[in-house]
Design a protein around this motif. Sequence first.
Motif, PDB file in Angstrom:
ATOM      1  N   GLY A 497       0.809  -1.211   0.000  1.00  9.01           N
ATOM      2  CA  GLY A 497       0.000   0.000   0.000  1.00  9.01           C
ATOM      3  C   GLY A 497       0.843   1.261   0.000  1.00  9.01           C
ATOM      4  O   GLY A 497       0.456   2.295  -0.572  1.00  9.01           O
ATOM      5  N   ARG A 498       2.020   1.186   0.633  1.00  8.73           N
ATOM      6  CA  ARG A 498       2.895   2.357   0.699  1.00  8.73           C
ATOM      7  C   ARG A 498       3.497   2.689  -0.662  1.00  8.73           C
ATOM      8  O   ARG A 498       3.965   3.807  -0.883  1.00  8.73           O
ATOM      9  N   LEU A 499       3.478   1.733  -1.581  1.00  6.47           N
ATOM     10  CA  LEU A 499       4.104   1.946  -2.885  1.00  6.47           C
ATOM     11  C   LEU A 499       3.145   2.485  -3.932  1.00  6.47           C
ATOM     12  O   LEU A 499       3.568   2.780  -5.060  1.00  6.47           O
ATOM     13  N   ASP A 500       1.854   2.591  -3.595  1.00 10.23           N
ATOM     14  CA  ASP A 500       0.894   3.036  -4.599  1.00 10.23           C
ATOM     15  C   ASP A 500       1.248   4.405  -5.167  1.00 10.23           C
ATOM     16  O   ASP A 500       0.980   4.696  -6.339  1.00 10.23           O
ATOM     17  N   ALA A 501       1.863   5.251  -4.332  1.00 15.19           N
ATOM     18  CA  ALA A 501       2.207   6.592  -4.806  1.00 15.19           C
ATOM     19  C   ALA A 501       3.275   6.567  -5.891  1.00 15.19           C
ATOM     20  O   ALA A 501       3.480   7.581  -6.582  1.00 15.19           O
ATOM     21  N   LEU A 502       3.970   5.441  -6.058  1.00 16.71           N
ATOM     22  CA  LEU A 502       5.046   5.361  -7.045  1.00 16.71           C
ATOM     23  C   LEU A 502       4.579   4.803  -8.391  1.00 16.71           C
ATOM     24  O   LEU A 502       5.381   4.668  -9.311  1.00 16.71           O
ATOM     25  N   LEU A 503       3.280   4.488  -8.505  1.00 17.73           N
ATOM     26  CA  LEU A 503       2.801   3.842  -9.726  1.00 17.73           C
ATOM     27  C   LEU A 503       2.558   4.818 -10.865  1.00 17.73           C
ATOM     28  O   LEU A 503       2.531   4.417 -12.028  1.00 17.73           O
ATOM     29  N   ALA A 504       2.369   6.083 -10.540  1.00 23.05           N
ATOM     30  CA  ALA A 504       2.123   7.069 -11.596  1.00 23.05           C
ATOM     31  C   ALA A 504       3.409   7.375 -12.353  1.00 23.05           C
ATOM     32  O   ALA A 504       4.510   7.326 -11.799  1.00 23.05           O
ATOM     33  N   THR A 505       3.254   7.677 -13.625  1.00 21.44           N
ATOM     34  CA  THR A 505       4.410   8.056 -14.438  1.00 21.44           C
ATOM     35  C   THR A 505       4.819   9.482 -14.096  1.00 21.44           C
ATOM     36  O   THR A 505       4.020  10.410 -14.251  1.00 21.44           O
ATOM     37  N   PRO A 506       6.043   9.684 -13.625  1.00 17.75           N
ATOM     38  CA  PRO A 506       6.447  11.039 -13.210  1.00 17.75           C
ATOM     39  C   PRO A 506       6.754  11.915 -14.415  1.00 17.75           C
ATOM     40  O   PRO A 506       7.016  11.452 -15.523  1.00 17.75           O
ATOM     41  N   ASP A 507       6.692  13.216 -14.169  1.00 15.11           N
ATOM     42  CA  ASP A 507       7.121  14.168 -15.202  1.00 15.11           C
ATOM     43  C   ASP A 507       8.636  14.034 -15.384  1.00 15.11           C
ATOM     44  O   ASP A 507       9.392  13.969 -14.410  1.00 15.11           O
ATOM     45  N   GLU A 508       9.064  13.984 -16.632  1.00 20.60           N
ATOM     46  CA  GLU A 508      10.480  13.789 -16.900  1.00 20.60           C
ATOM     47  C   GLU A 508      11.200  15.141 -16.936  1.00 20.60           C
ATOM     48  O   GLU A 508      10.739  16.092 -17.570  1.00 20.60           O
ATOM     49  N   SER A 509      12.340  15.166 -16.255  1.00 22.59           N
ATOM     50  CA  SER A 509      13.162  16.366 -16.276  1.00 22.59           C
ATOM     51  C   SER A 509      13.955  16.429 -17.585  1.00 22.59           C
ATOM     52  O   SER A 509      14.001  15.471 -18.353  1.00 22.59           O
ATOM     53  N   GLU A 510      14.585  17.557 -17.797  1.00 22.67           N
ATOM     54  CA  GLU A 510      15.352  17.717 -19.038  1.00 22.67           C
ATOM     55  C   GLU A 510      16.510  16.739 -19.122  1.00 22.67           C
ATOM     56  O   GLU A 510      16.897  16.315 -20.214  1.00 22.67           O
ATOM     57  N   ASN A 511      17.085  16.370 -17.976  1.00 28.61           N
ATOM     58  CA  ASN A 511      18.253  15.486 -17.975  1.00 28.61           C
ATOM     59  C   ASN A 511      17.883  14.005 -17.904  1.00 28.61           C
ATOM     60  O   ASN A 511      18.762  13.156 -17.890  1.00 28.61           O
TER      61      ASN A 511
END
Length: 547
Positions: A497-511
């Motif tokens: 349950g603690r990992l659910d926040a990591l399932l979304a695709t994050p915004d990619e930085s320039e690097n």
Amino acid sequence: MTKVDALPPGGSAAAAPAVWEALVTSALLGTDRRTPPGSGHGPGAPEALLDAAAAETVRRRAGLRPARAARRPDPAPGDPRPALPAAAAHRLTMLLADRPGPAAGGRRGGAPDLMELLPQWLATANARGFAAPPEALPALLDAARGRTDLRPAVLAFAGPRAVWLARLNPDWRFALRAMPGVGPVPPGSDAEERVRRLWDEGLFAERVSLLAALRIRDPGGARELLASTWAAERAEDRLMFLDSLRTGLDAADEPFLEEALADRSRNVRATAAELLSALPGSALAGRMAARAVTCVSLDRVLVPPAIAVEAPHECDAGMERDGVVSRPPAGRGERSWWFGQLVEAAPLRTWSARLGGRGPEEIVALPVSDGWGGELHAAWCRAAVRQGDGAWATALLGAPTAPEAGGPGAVSLAERAKLLGTLDAEERAAWVAGFIATHGLSEAFQLLGMCGVPWAVPLGRAVVDALDIARDAGSYPWSFSGVMGLAERCLDPAEAGRLDALLATPDESENASPGAGSYWAEAFQRLVTTLRLRAAMAGELEGGREE
């Protein structure tokens, strides 16, 4: 169709082999060059040849005497353990049937690898004392045949029926020599006689398995059995048998091991010396301590005091008899090679008295003169592992925040992993969690492999936090696939349950690497799915026992 007799006119059964040979010759040469027996030359000869061959084949088969009927196998033994719950039995079928293919582009995909969860499922089923479903036994044995790491758990789960099946299928004969903790000789009124017969007449692998099993139940009896044939065994066999004494090693083994120091095989002598040095109270350990203390002293003239080393100048016959290998490997100096072996074999309690009553942490913290620190500390590491000394291991490990390449004595990661094995599970997990929090995951895989399953909560959270940091750095997750695979098998399922926040695709930085965010989301999805599947598997096995 032209009728052709199987035998020529006036022929007898005794002439049948000649007829068959003649038919074969006609077939090989052609009917235009060799007329088949019982047929005339002409366009009908090929058909006549085939008819004659068919008739002769039937006659040959009909003329075989039936073989004596084989003895029917004894019925399979019963298994008194309770049956698996229905849901767990269905899950086992799914685990055994899983054959994941390679993911495109080397990616691991989002689906759990069920075969990688089989070892954990088996461990839980064995802990609960369930019996394997009879219909699953062939697939279980096939899985264990292909993966030796599965064999102990599979054979414990399969029970006595695994041995029964192994006697009927040569592909499963490993079960006859690898029953964990039980051995190939079950208990009974004539068990002692059967043990003796198997020891005298069995295959080498069966004898090794027997000795290992006896060593668990009766260490003294196993040693006496080995001693009864020791002089007649081959050198390579003596080495394997001697290695079994590591289990349950105690002072009662010392007289036998002392005799093995005079063995004609150098490898046997070295193994005997290693085992004796693992007994701090043994005479050999005392002899090695007496030699080692002459090489190490405390130089009180220096401020602060430092350890001075004077390595031995020769390797005498007594040292060689006690297991010191005289010839160093390529790239090693003789004196440092001999010195390391002496320190490694000396009881660690020797050094407190030799170095001013200091404890392990104080001793390890002392400077070492003339560049001997690495050699001395490496030898102490080997001694701590061999003697299972947690206090010395803790001192040599140092703080987990120390540089990756070494603790107080520049201890390597490989040595640290071995030292961790001497600590209890809680201390081990806490140390590795601190290491990961400081250094990340790039050097942690070997250390994580030493930690118990499931990982303690602080360790699991340190791993997840480090993976999250790696994701934010914008690299691809493939560099951490080994750690991610361990996390799937070792993280506490309650952490899903603690990992659910990591399932979304994050915004990619320039690097960030192109597409790295979606790959990380897929990797975390696989991790969460696997953790929830492990929780479901545990629930199915805890769901009660069928009556």
